[in-house]
Design a protein around this motif. Structure first.
Motif, PDB file in Angstrom:
ATOM      1  N   ASN A   1       0.827  -1.210   0.000  1.00  0.00           N
ATOM      2  CA  ASN A   1       0.000   0.000   0.000  1.00  0.00           C
ATOM      3  C   ASN A   1       0.862   1.261   0.000  1.00  0.00           C
ATOM      4  O   ASN A   1       0.496   2.272  -0.604  1.00  0.00           O
ATOM      5  N   LEU A   2       2.002   1.213   0.705  1.00  0.00           N
ATOM      6  CA  LEU A   2       2.906   2.373   0.719  1.00  0.00           C
ATOM      7  C   LEU A   2       3.629   2.518  -0.617  1.00  0.00           C
ATOM      8  O   LEU A   2       3.803   3.614  -1.136  1.00  0.00           O
TER       9      LEU A   2
ATOM     10  N   GLN B   1       1.063   3.498  -3.309  1.00  0.00           N
ATOM     11  CA  GLN B   1       0.377   4.757  -3.001  1.00  0.00           C
ATOM     12  C   GLN B   1      -1.107   4.660  -3.376  1.00  0.00           C
ATOM     13  O   GLN B   1      -1.639   5.413  -4.178  1.00  0.00           O
TER      14      GLN B   1
ATOM     15  N   GLN C   1      -4.902   2.899   5.808  1.00  0.00           N
ATOM     16  CA  GLN C   1      -4.428   3.126   4.437  1.00  0.00           C
ATOM     17  C   GLN C   1      -5.574   3.072   3.431  1.00  0.00           C
ATOM     18  O   GLN C   1      -5.627   3.851   2.480  1.00  0.00           O
TER      19      GLN C   1
ATOM     20  N   TYR D   1      -3.442   7.175   0.221  1.00  0.00           N
ATOM     21  CA  TYR D   1      -2.053   7.608   0.414  1.00  0.00           C
ATOM     22  C   TYR D   1      -1.937   9.122   0.439  1.00  0.00           C
ATOM     23  O   TYR D   1      -1.213   9.700   1.266  1.00  0.00           O
TER      24      TYR D   1
ATOM     25  N   ARG E   1       3.083  12.149  -3.549  1.00  0.00           N
ATOM     26  CA  ARG E   1       2.515  11.111  -4.392  1.00  0.00           C
ATOM     27  C   ARG E   1       3.175  11.122  -5.761  1.00  0.00           C
ATOM     28  O   ARG E   1       3.368  12.167  -6.368  1.00  0.00           O
TER      29      ARG E   1
END
Length: 1053
Positions: free
Chosen positions: A921-922, A925, A997, A1002, A1020
């Motif tokens: 997820n990081l 984004q 999240q 993000y 982003r």
């Protein structure tokens, strides 16, 4: 019919001739010759030389007619093992010793000869000798003589034995640390020239061997011991001038039990081969027939019978049944008898410290009269039922050999020894059922023709009555046969005993109705009142918990016997509180009697107690006092810190409502002679001012209560009293009750049901995710494939290896041949396996859906592959995190193999299955919701259930595995109590991160975590900007969106 009988008789005759031929040729049935052992050809080329050297020893054989039948029968008696040998001391030393002996206490090489320089080692070296007949010359034998070959092995040892024939019969010398041995090969003549049984058989042989080289310096004859490598290649010198002469009695009796002889060197005294004469002592083997012909000597000690001693005066209840010899041989053959200190002796120190008629070596003298660790071995028990009945009952003749066992002596080696010396008594006597007394005469060492040394009286009993002061199953004394005036005796009567063991109480002995007399019940009641004050906790404990009690068995005595088994403890224990400064100790609590039942109940033999003796057992209601059971027990602790009270005789009450024993203990302090004179409140040499409380775990709620027993031992004396000791509180490892196997199977079934339920919930969670991505196809590419792979591996491993899924960490039981699974457990196991297969299949299907969704994204943006989610970076970061975690675990658990840690860490990876999704997820984004709440929250809860279960339940030990198990020391458990808390916290944190999240996305999170100059998340990137929604899989397959897309999809599938 006659032909058949003739053929049968002829076959038996042939077999007998073959056996006789084998016996005559010297092949050894009893020596267990291996098939690989080379066949040895024996020579008789020195017989003329033997006749010349043995002319003064062997009688002439005037009749050359072959016979030798007597000698052939006697051949089985010529061999002996583990006899004694010695060389005479001249001015305190041996001028020409036979062999060296190497002993290195504290790392220094001491001991150029036997018995020298033993330092602080409490053991004493033994000089042992054995002889085997290897061949009999059937071709050349006279009427009263026969030629033989033999092998002799003698040596000095502190650990080894000489009970086995040397392999290969190679004459040589070997020396090791604490062990030296010399093997000599012999050939010669055995002669028997007397027709009566009062004579003796003489064996005279010439030997050949390799002697250890001895320097001429008498002060240091074995100087080569100081050179390195002497054990591998000691300096040897060949010698064939060794003469062995051994004399055997023809009859085996009290005064003719011994074999004696000598080993001489025929070399001149100036030769390096010369050694001083070696004297040999042994006794006839157990296969020899014993003759009871010493009635005069027996009457000297036992007339009038029974001999009046302290036991006959006190009226001790003793065994008077028909199986006295069988019981005596069983009780004396298992363990040696214990020597009782002369605590009643009021003479001089030298008089009171004498070990009866025996001589004492240095290890016994160092005990200063306490005789601690000194025992008596009663060997070779022989019995003969007399045709003459006694005046008042059955009359039996008994014979045997009593041998002193010094402290630290190996019991196996003691059982093999046959030498006669001043530490042995040859005994013979009589037993009558009317009195139950075994009275015997004892002869010390090798007895001469005048029977000198036959001046000891042995009185022995097998008691049937027991109490806290009388716990011996064998009692006896050794006294001097004199005019009855103790002042004329050369030693104080030596007492011996053997403590009773509940495990030994069965068959003929229990059929004689042994019984126990309680005498400390009132004092035990005071202990109960002091340790059980009224409290709310006690009331709750009585109402909710159940402890071992008398079950509703078919017989009340059977119920008592089963309760006795539950109260018996043989477990490891450690201090209950405070720092564990001492190592673990072995705790044994053996129940001797409970209620009216002595030992265990044997329905066919134990008729000493009837159901009428237990009136309250049939009542439906009874008071708490009626529930109390009288109990006697024996408690033993191993360890130097418990030396003052390592063995306790205890008696008291068992309270089944709270599962506790309240006991009054007595310890034997008779060995502390100085303390005995200072203490005036002892009971027959016992310190009975001891209180013992034993707490047993409940039989119910065992999963929630730690199933360990606790024991408290405290002295009631003042701290200034020399017999005072500090209180001892111990806690055992988890114990097992009699029905533990049922508990294990029941628990296995319960955990199987829990496993099936959790797998069913997991399947529901996976199905919900499948339905979710069907409706939300645009977010499915953002599901981490690494996360799905972790779950697939977690479900796939049990399918391949058979390991448990979900509850893998519960190791209170495992597959064992001793535990047969019940039918219910088998059904549950099959159900679990089917559910695991379903969960694995659905996970693979979810993986397939995610993979296809990513491929479709790639077809829509073939020129922008970076905008399609990829798990490469996710996999890299996940692997790095888990490798670092595994390294930390390996460093924290150094005692466990790394393969075991790797296997257990795999379960931890499954617990943190959301870690790849958090990382993805990081990296990607995301601004969508790829995982349904019911999916990741549900699976997280399922993964946490085993930790919650492990935390609240208490492990049940498995009796079929070692005590060194995870539940013994929680600090060694990979999933410790701390881990069962920390792991769920981290897993819940991961689930919270996924939720945050997906809910905020993000970009919003980056804005929230923007603190001006410091940004937690970078801005982003356009790399993973979401592409336009893709069409459904069905539409693409049907070609609605174009032929190219359809062809692409078809090729992909």
């Amino acid at each position: 019919m006659k032909c058949v009988l003739f053929l049968g008789f002829f076959s038996l005759l042939c077999v007998r001739l073959v056996i006789a031929q084998i016996d005559l040729d010297g092949n050894r049935f009893g020596d267990f010759r291996s098939r690989n052992e080379p066949k040895i050809t024996y020579k008789y080329d020195r017989i003329d030389e033997v006749k010349k050297q043995c002319s003064s020893v062997l009688p002439s054989d005037s009749d050359p007619k072959p016979s030798g039948k007597r000698l052939i029968r006697l051949r089985q008696k010529l061999s002996f093992v583990s006899g004694d040998w010695w060389q005479e001391l001249v001015n305190g030393s041996i001028s020409a010793p036979l062999m060296p002996f190497a002993h290195k206490p504290n790392g220094s090489n001491l001991g150029p000869g036997p018995g020298q320089g033993l330092g602080l080692d409490p053991r004493s070296p033994l000089n042992l000798i054995s002889f085997w007949v290897t061949d009999v010359d059937r071709a050349q034998r006279g009427k009263s003589s026969v030629n033989i070959n033999g092998i002799l092995q003698l040596g000095i040892t502190m650990e080894g034995s000489f009970g086995f024939k040397p392999y290969g019969n190679v004459p040589t010398f070997k020396i090791y640390q604490d062990h030296s041995e010399l093997t000599v090969s012999f050939q010669g003549i055995v002669s028997d020239n007397t027709e009566d049984d009062n004579g003796e058989t003489v064996m005279c042989l010439l030997g050949n061997t390799m002697l250890p080289y001895r320097y001429r310096d008498t002060q240091n004859p074995w100087d080569w011991l100081k050179e390195p490598g002497y054990m591998a290649q000691p300096p040897l010198i060949q010698d064939d001038q060794i003469l062995l002469v051994v004399r055997y009695p023809k009859t085996f009796s009290l005064t003719k039990r011994g074999i004696y002889g000598s080993l001489k060197s025929l070399s001149p005294k100036t030769s390096e081969k010369y050694f001083d004469e070696v004297h040999i002592s042994a006794s006839l083997s157990g296969s020899a027939n014993y003759e009871f012909n010493s009635e005069k000597l027996v009457s000297k000690a036992c007339d009038p019978y029974p001999y009046k001693d302290n036991f006959t005066v006190t009226g001790l209840g003793v065994y008077k049944g028909d199986d006295f010899c069988l019981i005596l041989e069983r009780f004396t053959g298992q363990d040696p008898l214990t020597v009782v200190p002369n605590w009643k002796c009021d003479g001089t120190d030298d008089f009171c410290r004498k070990l009866g008629p025996f001589e004492s070596d240095d290890s016994i003298k160092s005990r200063n009269g306490s005789f601690k660790g000194v025992r008596l071995s009663f060997q070779d028990v022989r019995c003969e039922e007399s045709s003459l009945k006694g005046k008042n009952g059955k009359y039996t003749k008994v014979a045997g050999l009593i041998r002193v066992v010094p402290p630290f002596e190996n019991l196996y080696r003691v059982a093999q020894r046959t030498g006669l010396n001043n530490m042995t008594l040859s005994v013979e006597g009589m037993w009558e059922s009317s009195s139950g007394q075994l009275c015997m005469i004892g002869c010390r060492g090798i007895v001469d023709q005048e029977s000198n040394g036959c001046d000891s009286r042995i009185c022995l009993y097998i008691p049937l009555s027991f109490s806290i002061k009388q716990r011996s199953i064998i009692l006896g004394t050794i006294s001097r046969v004199e005019d009855g005036n103790l002042g004329n005796s050369s030693y104080f009567p030596l007492a011996f005993e053997k403590l009773v063991r509940p495990s030994e109480l069965y068959d003929q002995y229990t059929g004689s109705k042994p019984y126990y007399t309680y005498s400390k019940i009132k004092l035990a009641g005071a202990v109960l009142e002091k340790n059980e004050p009224f409290s709310f906790g006690i009331v709750v404990k009585k109402s909710l918990l159940t402890f071992p009690k008398v079950e509703n068995a078919d017989s009340f005595l059977v119920g008592l016997s089963l309760l006795s088994e539950d109260l018996t403890l043989h477990h490891t224990a450690e201090p209950d509180s405070g720092p564990n400064r001492f190592p673990r100790t072995d705790l044994q609590i053996e129940i001797l009697s409970i209620g009216p039942l002595f030992s265990h109940y044997w329905s066919l033999q134990n008729d000493s107690v009837t159901e009428d003796d237990t009136p309250y057992q049939s009542k439906q209601t009874y008071t708490e006092k009626q529930l109390l059971l009288n109990v006697s027990a024996q408690i033993s602790l191993t360890g130097p810190q418990y030396g003052n009270f390592s063995n306790l005789f205890a008696e008291g009450l068992y309270y089944p409502l709270v599962g506790k024993l309240y006991l009054v203990g007595c310890r034997d302090v008779r060995a502390s002679l100085n303390v005995l004179y200072e203490s005036m409140d002892l009971e027959d040499g016992l310190d009975c001012l001891i209180e013992v409380v034993v707490s047993y775990p409940p039989t119910t709620t065992r999963w929630l209560v730690n199933p360990t027993a606790r024991i408290s031992i405290s002295s009631q004396r003042n701290e200034v009293d020399p017999l005072f000791f500090k209180p001892v509180k111990l806690q055992t490892v988890p114990i097992m009750y009699r029905a533990q196997r049922e508990d294990i199977l029941s628990r296995q079934g319960v955990e199987g049901i829990l496993r099936a339920l959790t797998l069913s919930v997991a399947i529901g969670c996976i199905l919900s995710e499948l339905f979710y991505i069907k409706e939300n196809t645009d977010s499915s590419p953002y599901i981490s494939i690494v996360m799905l792979a972790v779950q697939a591996v977690g479900y796939g491993i049990p399918l391949v290896t058979g390991a448990e899924a979900i509850f893998k960490k519960s190791k209170s039981y495992e597959d064992s041949s001793a535990l047969e699974k019940s039918q219910m457990v088998q059904v549950i196991d099959y159900t679990v396996k089917i559910l695991v297969l379903v969960a694995f299949s659905l996970t693979i299907r979810l993986y397939q859906k995610v993979w296809r969704a990513r491929v479709r994204l790639l077809t829509w943006a073939p020129l922008e592959p970076n905008r399609v989610p990829s798990d490469k970076r996710v996999l890299f970061v996940t692997v790095v995190v888990h490798v670092l975690g595994l390294v930390c675990v390996l460093m924290a658990h150094k005692l466990k193999p790394w393969l075991v840690e790797l296997e257990e860490y795999t379960g931890l990876v499954q617990d943190f299955f959301l870690l790849p999704q958090v990382i993805g997820n990081l990296v990607w984004q995301i601004s969508c919701i790829p995982l349904r709440k019911s999916y990741f929250i549900g699976l997280t809860v399922i993964q946490l259930l085993p930790h919650v279960y492990d935390y609240i339940r208490s492990p049940i030990p498995n009796p079929y595995f070692s005590e060194e198990y995870e539940f013994v020391d929680p600090n060694l458990d990979f999933y410790s109590k701390i881990g069962d808390i920390l792991i769920p916290v981290i897993a819940v944190l991961l689930a919270v991160l996924v939720h945050v999240q997906q809910k905020y996305g993000y970009e919003k999170l980056a804005q929230v975590l923007d603190f001006g100059k410091f940004r937690v998340l970078p801005r982003r990137s356009v790399a993973y900007e979401r592409l336009p929604p893709v069409v459904a899989e069905a539409e693409m397959t049907s070609g609605v969106n174009g032929d190219g897309a359809a062809r692409k999809e078809v090729n992909i599938e």
